[in-house]
Design an enzyme around this catalytic site. Structure first.
Site, mmCIF file in Angstrom:
data_model
loop_
_atom_site.group_PDB
_atom_site.id
_atom_site.type_symbol
_atom_site.label_atom_id
_atom_site.label_comp_id
_atom_site.label_asym_id
_atom_site.label_seq_id
_atom_site.Cartn_x
_atom_site.Cartn_y
_atom_site.Cartn_z
ATOM 1 N N GLU A 1 -59.363 -70.211 -52.514
ATOM 2 C CA GLU A 1 -59.636 -71.878 -51.975
ATOM 3 C C GLU A 1 -60.950 -71.385 -50.925
ATOM 4 O O GLU A 1 -61.205 -72.454 -50.968
ATOM 5 C CB GLU A 1 -58.200 -72.192 -50.868
ATOM 6 C CG GLU A 1 -56.891 -72.481 -52.190
ATOM 7 C CD GLU A 1 -55.686 -72.267 -51.305
ATOM 8 O OE1 GLU A 1 -55.328 -71.252 -50.670
ATOM 9 O OE2 GLU A 1 -54.912 -73.335 -51.426
ATOM 10 N N ALA B 1 -54.186 -65.468 -48.233
ATOM 11 C CA ALA B 1 -53.819 -65.685 -46.694
ATOM 12 C C ALA B 1 -53.056 -64.314 -46.528
ATOM 13 O O ALA B 1 -52.508 -63.628 -47.431
ATOM 14 C CB ALA B 1 -52.825 -66.939 -46.603
ATOM 15 N N GLY C 1 -55.578 -67.855 -50.910
ATOM 16 C CA GLY C 1 -56.530 -68.455 -49.964
ATOM 17 C C GLY C 1 -58.029 -68.024 -50.277
ATOM 18 O O GLY C 1 -58.915 -68.624 -49.740
ATOM 19 N N GLU D 1 -49.596 -68.118 -55.309
ATOM 20 C CA GLU D 1 -48.642 -68.462 -54.395
ATOM 21 C C GLU D 1 -47.176 -68.754 -54.920
ATOM 22 O O GLU D 1 -46.195 -68.348 -54.070
ATOM 23 C CB GLU D 1 -48.905 -69.685 -53.447
ATOM 24 C CG GLU D 1 -50.305 -69.479 -52.756
ATOM 25 C CD GLU D 1 -51.528 -69.532 -53.424
ATOM 26 O OE1 GLU D 1 -51.579 -69.858 -54.690
ATOM 27 O OE2 GLU D 1 -52.757 -69.720 -52.629
HETATM 28 N N1 CAA Z 1 -51.899 -60.348 -47.483
HETATM 29 C C1 CAA Z 1 -51.545 -59.114 -46.743
HETATM 30 N N2 CAA Z 1 -51.726 -57.849 -47.125
HETATM 31 C C2 CAA Z 1 -52.265 -58.030 -48.484
HETATM 32 C C3 CAA Z 1 -52.558 -59.094 -49.371
HETATM 33 C C4 CAA Z 1 -52.215 -60.125 -48.818
HETATM 34 N N3 CAA Z 1 -52.605 -61.424 -49.345
HETATM 35 N N4 CAA Z 1 -53.096 -58.649 -50.552
HETATM 36 C C5 CAA Z 1 -53.071 -57.246 -50.487
HETATM 37 N N5 CAA Z 1 -52.545 -56.816 -49.434
HETATM 38 C C6 CAA Z 1 -52.491 -55.514 -48.908
HETATM 39 C C7 CAA Z 1 -51.377 -54.774 -49.644
HETATM 40 O O1 CAA Z 1 -50.042 -55.116 -49.026
HETATM 41 C C8 CAA Z 1 -51.516 -53.383 -49.557
HETATM 42 O O2 CAA Z 1 -51.367 -52.778 -48.139
HETATM 43 P P1 CAA Z 1 -50.327 -51.478 -47.904
HETATM 44 O O3 CAA Z 1 -51.723 -50.524 -48.420
HETATM 45 O O4 CAA Z 1 -50.266 -51.619 -46.390
HETATM 46 O O5 CAA Z 1 -49.316 -51.421 -48.833
HETATM 47 C C9 CAA Z 1 -53.068 -53.383 -49.676
HETATM 48 O O6 CAA Z 1 -53.540 -54.615 -49.380
HETATM 49 C C10 CAA Z 1 -53.697 -53.045 -51.032
HETATM 50 O O7 CAA Z 1 -52.928 -53.906 -51.824
HETATM 51 P P2 CAA Z 1 -52.090 -53.385 -53.453
HETATM 52 O O8 CAA Z 1 -51.594 -52.002 -52.972
HETATM 53 O O9 CAA Z 1 -51.236 -54.470 -53.688
HETATM 54 O O10 CAA Z 1 -53.459 -53.068 -54.257
HETATM 55 P P3 CAA Z 1 -53.460 -53.408 -56.033
HETATM 56 O O11 CAA Z 1 -54.598 -53.134 -56.219
HETATM 57 O O12 CAA Z 1 -52.035 -52.616 -56.428
HETATM 58 O O13 CAA Z 1 -53.051 -54.881 -56.113
HETATM 59 C C11 CAA Z 1 -53.537 -57.289 -55.883
HETATM 60 C C12 CAA Z 1 -53.974 -55.930 -56.018
HETATM 61 C C13 CAA Z 1 -53.176 -57.782 -57.231
HETATM 62 C C14 CAA Z 1 -54.390 -58.276 -55.213
HETATM 63 C C15 CAA Z 1 -52.123 -57.370 -54.925
HETATM 64 O O14 CAA Z 1 -52.425 -56.730 -53.573
HETATM 65 C C16 CAA Z 1 -51.548 -58.576 -54.694
HETATM 66 O O15 CAA Z 1 -50.999 -59.547 -55.553
HETATM 67 N N6 CAA Z 1 -51.891 -59.374 -53.427
HETATM 68 C C17 CAA Z 1 -51.518 -60.471 -53.135
HETATM 69 C C18 CAA Z 1 -52.226 -61.789 -53.631
HETATM 70 C C19 CAA Z 1 -51.639 -63.131 -53.227
HETATM 71 O O16 CAA Z 1 -50.531 -63.279 -53.468
HETATM 72 N N7 CAA Z 1 -52.315 -63.999 -52.475
HETATM 73 C C20 CAA Z 1 -51.734 -65.144 -52.183
HETATM 74 C C21 CAA Z 1 -51.514 -65.094 -50.800
HETATM 75 S S1 CAA Z 1 -50.664 -66.456 -50.412
HETATM 76 C C22 CAA Z 1 -51.682 -67.607 -49.810
HETATM 77 O O17 CAA Z 1 -52.831 -67.484 -49.730
HETATM 78 C C23 CAA Z 1 -51.209 -69.023 -49.280
HETATM 79 C C24 CAA Z 1 -52.298 -70.157 -48.980
HETATM 80 O O18 CAA Z 1 -52.758 -70.552 -49.799
HETATM 81 C C25 CAA Z 1 -52.567 -70.471 -47.720
#
Ligand code: CAA
Length: 264
Positions: free
Chosen positions: A115, A69, A112, A135
């Site tokens: 999911e 998400a 998500g 999460e």
């Molecule tokens: N939401 C918004 N933006 C996101 C994102 C997310 N879930 N995941 C990645 N991005 C964005 C980053 O902020 C970044 O944007 P900027 O260039 O503007 O900084 C861009 O995508 C590239 O990401 P990274 O620089 O972090 O890329 P990376 O290769 O270094 O890392 C990754 C990759 C490990 C996937 C890392 O991006 C990450 O940990 N992302 C989040 C994963 C996460 O926590 N997902 C769960 C979300 S909560 C959820 O889903 C709740 C639910 O059940 C409803």
């Protein structure tokens, strides 16, 4: 011609038999914003209603299926905002789609994204697929069925480990071994997509009402107890005998020819 979307691409392939949805926010690793999910649902519902479409494929782009998400979009939400707006509630509508949905997952399928893959009917993984529920690292919990579906796929201990640590991701090989995905397709993203489309085409060759009945039955196994599930299966099994396609399928078998289903 397909509708114009801004966060996804949606196109009909194979003479209209396959609806392909490509998540298309690669700069945000396909983070599932509200706008993106509304478009996904709109495309799913459009293909579900299209009598030509036999199966739907959902895929990602570059290094992500979807990284979850959209954290930037939800970070300032208060409890009352999430509750009152029924945040992410509309994702449940995916379960109401009758046409089979095949996820072609390469790269990250996190939160998500994982999911969403589990909401699909068949998941094919590329070699670089990586599944996780991170999460808890964000101070929240999975909100779109992750705590419920992951244990059914990979067992309680592994699901707990993934969810509670937020760190133990599952690679493609393990996902296939545990049954989270049906198999790993070696090679490029294109090879994975081609394979997903090929599975979709095989499904599209079947009788559409029979496919929908079978999907409903298998999904019932997820949602209800065994005895109730078996009852449901039996009544839907009986229902297939009301279809010409059942007559044709069995007759074709006896005549040693391919069935020519009317409702293909
Ligand atoms: N939401 C918004 N933006 C996101 C994102 C997310 N879930 N995941 C990645 N991005 C964005 C980053 O902020 C970044 O944007 P900027 O260039 O503007 O900084 C861009 O995508 C590239 O990401 P990274 O620089 O972090 O890329 P990376 O290769 O270094 O890392 C990754 C990759 C490990 C996937 C890392 O991006 C990450 O940990 N992302 C989040 C994963 C996460 O926590 N997902 C769960 C979300 S909560 C959820 O889903 C709740 C639910 O059940 C409803």
């Amino acid at each position: 011609k397909g509708k114009e979307y801004t966060c996804i691409q949606a196109e009909l392939l194979e003479g209209g038999a396959i609806g392909l949805i490509t998540l298309d926010r690669p700069k945000a690793l396909n983070a599932l914003s509200e706008a993106l999910m509304k478009e996904v649902l709109d495309a799913l519902q459009t293909y579900d209603a299209d009598p030509q479409v036999g199966a739907i494929v959902i895929t990602g782009k570059d290094k992500a299926f979807a990284a979850g998400a959209d954290i930037k979009e939800m970070k300032d939400k208060r409890f009352v905002d999430a509750y009152a707006s029924r945040f992410v509630f509309h994702w449940n509508s995916i379960s109401a789609i009758r046409k089979p949905i095949i996820a072609a997952v390469n790269g990250y399928a996190l939160g998500g994204g994982c999911e969403l893959a589990m909401l699909c009917d068949i998941v094919l993984a590329g070699e670089k697929a990586m599944f996780g529920q991170p999460e808890l690292n964000l101070g929240t919990i999975p909100g779109i069925g992750g705590t419920q579906r992951l244990i059914r796929e990979v067992g309680k201990s592994r699901a707990m480990e993934m969810i509670l640590t937020g760190k133990h991701f599952m690679d493609a090989e393990e996902a296939a071994q545990k049954g989270l995905v049906s198999r790993v397709v070696p090679g490029s993203n294109d090879a994975l997509l081609a394979e997903a489309i090929s599975v979709g085409k095989q499904i599209a060759q079947q009788s559409k009402p029979v496919v929908a009945l079978a999907k409903e039955c298998v999904n019932a196994a997820y949602e209800i107890g065994l005895q109730e599930g078996i009852k449901k299966e039996q009544s839907l099994f009986y229902a297939t005998f009301a279809l010409e396609d059942q007559k044709e399928g069995m007759q074709a078998f006896i005549e040693k020819r391919k069935p020519d289903f009317k409702h293909k």
